[in-house]
Scaffold this active site. Structure first.
Site, PDB file in Angstrom:
ATOM      1  CD  GLN A 138      37.368  39.827  30.513  1.00 55.43           C
ATOM      2  OE1 GLN A 138      37.881  40.246  29.502  1.00 55.43           O
ATOM      3  NE2 GLN A 138      36.541  40.558  31.124  1.00 55.43           N
ATOM      4  CB  CYS A 195      32.703  52.201  45.008  1.00 55.21           C
ATOM      5  SG  CYS A 195      33.677  53.612  44.351  1.00 55.21           S
ATOM      6  CB  SER A 249      29.623  36.819  29.022  1.00 50.23           C
ATOM      7  OG  SER A 249      28.822  38.009  29.164  1.00 50.23           O
ATOM      8  CB  ALA A 250      26.944  37.539  23.989  1.00 47.83           C
ATOM      9  CG  HIS A 251      28.486  41.991  28.365  1.00 49.12           C
ATOM     10  ND1 HIS A 251      29.418  42.911  28.711  1.00 49.12           N
ATOM     11  CD2 HIS A 251      28.212  41.038  28.883  1.00 49.12           C
ATOM     12  CE1 HIS A 251      29.546  42.443  29.920  1.00 49.12           C
ATOM     13  NE2 HIS A 251      28.911  41.447  30.168  1.00 49.12           N
ATOM     14  CB  THR A 291      10.242  32.982  27.060  1.00 45.99           C
ATOM     15  OG1 THR A 291       9.148  32.685  27.547  1.00 45.99           O
ATOM     16  CG2 THR A 291      10.215  33.461  25.276  1.00 45.99           C
ATOM     17  CB  THR A 330      26.570  36.515  36.560  1.00 49.06           C
ATOM     18  OG1 THR A 330      27.578  37.737  36.337  1.00 49.06           O
ATOM     19  CG2 THR A 330      26.120  36.541  38.025  1.00 49.06           C
ATOM     20  CG  ASN A 364      38.288  40.144  35.578  1.00 43.33           C
ATOM     21  OD1 ASN A 364      38.620  39.097  36.037  1.00 43.33           O
ATOM     22  ND2 ASN A 364      37.815  41.242  36.270  1.00 43.33           N
TER      23      ASN A 364
HETATM   24  C1  LIG Z   1      35.928  36.910  34.161  1.00 42.09           C
HETATM   25  C2  LIG Z   1      34.475  37.334  34.144  1.00 42.09           C
HETATM   26  N1  LIG Z   1      33.557  36.432  34.475  1.00 42.09           N
HETATM   27  C3  LIG Z   1      32.553  36.573  34.777  1.00 42.09           C
HETATM   28  C4  LIG Z   1      31.891  37.967  34.383  1.00 42.09           C
HETATM   29  C5  LIG Z   1      30.609  38.215  34.401  1.00 42.09           C
HETATM   30  O1  LIG Z   1      29.945  38.284  33.052  1.00 42.09           O
HETATM   31  P1  LIG Z   1      28.313  38.787  32.844  1.00 42.09           P
HETATM   32  O2  LIG Z   1      28.368  40.326  33.035  1.00 42.09           O
HETATM   33  O3  LIG Z   1      28.003  38.261  31.524  1.00 42.09           O
HETATM   34  O4  LIG Z   1      27.417  38.422  33.821  1.00 42.09           O
HETATM   35  C6  LIG Z   1      32.880  39.038  33.752  1.00 42.09           C
HETATM   36  C7  LIG Z   1      32.233  40.246  33.364  1.00 42.09           C
HETATM   37  O5  LIG Z   1      32.623  41.185  34.055  1.00 42.09           O
HETATM   38  C8  LIG Z   1      34.306  38.679  33.728  1.00 42.09           C
HETATM   39  O6  LIG Z   1      35.005  39.515  33.262  1.00 42.09           O
END
Ligand SMILES: Cc1ncc(COP(=O)(O)O)c(C=O)c1O
Length: 388
Positions: free
Chosen positions: A181, A327, A201-203, A239, A73, A153
């Site tokens: 993705q 939603c 994004s790592a998660h 930091t 994000t 995604n």
């Molecule tokens: C294609 C895409 N971009 C951006 C994001 C946002 O990532 P983050 O959760 O690291 O802010 C996501 C997460 O849902 C995503 O799937």
């Protein structure tokens, strides 16, 4: 009850090795790397190693920057808004993106429009593909940036970023891709993609939440977005999230090692579920491109079976999936992406996304296959007004 997680495009389990390092750097080596005492200095070798691993995952060159951010994000907001700010007062005020971008890109452009930017949202074909010629036709002398995601995604379609970036380079226009993705699902080589900026994004690849990055090609540095200290060569103050970066580094190394498994085994399990559904449950429709698709993603619409109700029933059986819809206020909106692809509004309400990971087992997919037909039958009976 079994619990089966098939929502890995939303987030993934932190890998055990990443979780272990994360904990270590939260409670044992908790120093601030900017400090000049042993607590701070202790963190530096592992931080360097983590950054190397992240560079390797995306194939960045030593001369490129990788800005560590709080996730995709921030990376997406940073690149788009910084380029807009840098072009204030110039005639470069036009931006190109697609109509299936993640809200972190799509809504950022909508915001820029309110500030006076001109934005072209290119329409994707029904399978989610965009054709490079569309970019070539949309470019103007005033175009400042083209931002097209590497993989979607919701439906998993892989967009032709190298071809798009090549066109941009030829016209001296900056190119960005949201590769959130893509990492860990198929090989991503920032240099070969030819983009100037790439978000991640790592998660989404078994790393921690709240950490990610923005790849910046050599010579394409942006003005800092966060002003303050001199961290990250003054490109992003704050930091450093040491546990997050080290956890992301471990996850990056594992993701790189796991690419072959993803392409073979994760895809095999996804295909097993997909083939079962399409061949055995009548009136089901695949969303996205059958071929050019991330190996873990399956988005399918079940005619006469409301997506939210299906999710609820799946959850009752311990299975976690997603609709991709949000939603919005009191109204349940169907997916903006599916509607943008021209999928019938009613059918887009019936779409469900199953997203697997390298932790998904064959026994889990077999379990889903064993319960899904009964769930669909029951929901269809309810929707047609019948009783079971
Ligand atoms: C294609 C895409 N971009 C951006 C994001 C946002 O990532 P983050 O959760 O690291 O802010 C996501 C997460 O849902 C995503 O799937």
């Amino acid at each position: 009850m079994k619990r089966i997680y098939l929502d890995n495009n939303a987030t993934t389990m932190v890998s055990p090795a990443a979780a272990k390092e994360l904990a270590k750097y939260q409670s044992i080596h908790y120093g601030n790397p900017s400090s000049l005492h042993s607590f701070g200095l202790d963190t530096r070798p592992e931080l360097r190693k983590a950054l190397d691993r992240i560079y390797r995952l995306i194939n960045a060159a030593d001369e490129d920057d990788v800005l560590i951010t709080s996730g995709a994000t921030e990376a997406n907001n940073h690149v788009i808004k910084s380029i807009f700010l840098a072009n204030q007062g110039s005639r470069k005020n036009h931006y190109i993106t697609s109509n299936i971008e993640h809200p972190t890109v799509y809504n950022t452009f909508q915001y820029l429009e309110k500030l006076g930017a001109e934005v072209t949202y290119l329409p994707c074909a029904k399978n989610g593909l965009l054709y490079p010629e569309q970019i070539a036709a949309a470019l103007k002398d005033s175009t400042a940036l083209v931002s097209i995601m590497a993989a979607n995604n919701e439906i998993g379609t892989i967009l032709p970023v190298p071809e798009i970036a090549k066109i941009c380079r030829g016209r001296k226009v900056l190119a960005h891709t949201d590769a959130t993705q893509a990492l860990g699902k198929f090989p991503v080589n920032a240099r070969e993609l030819g983009v100037d900026y790439l978000s991640f994004s790592a998660h989404k690849f078994h790393g921690p939440k709240g950490i990610g990055g923005l790849y910046i090609r050599q010579g394409k540095r942006l003005e800092p977005f966060f002003h303050g200290g001199e961290q990250m060569a003054s490109l992003r103050a704050g930091t450093l999230n040491v546990p997050g970066i080290i956890g992301m580094g471990v996850a990056a190394a594992e993701a790189l090692d796991g690419l072959d498994y993803e392409a073979a085994e994760v895809k095999r399990l996804r295909d097993k579920l997909e083939n079962f559904i399409l061949q055995n449950i009548p009136d089901t429709f695949l969303n996205g491109d059958k071929q050019r698709r991330t190996p873990n993603t399956l988005n399918v619409a079940f005619q006469d079976c409301e997506g939210e109700a299906l999710l609820w029933d799946l959850n009752e059986h311990g299975i976690a999936a997603s609709t991709g819809s949000a939603c919005a206020s009191e109204e349940l909106e169907s997916s903006r992406v599916l509607r943008a692809l021209g999928i019938d509004k009613a059918l887009s309400h019936m779409a469900v996304r199953f997203s697997l990971s390298r932790y998904t087992t064959e026994a889990e997919i077999d379990y889903v296959i064993s319960v899904l037909p009964g769930i669909i039958k029951r929901l269809r009976a309810i929707s047609s007004g019948g009783s079971m």
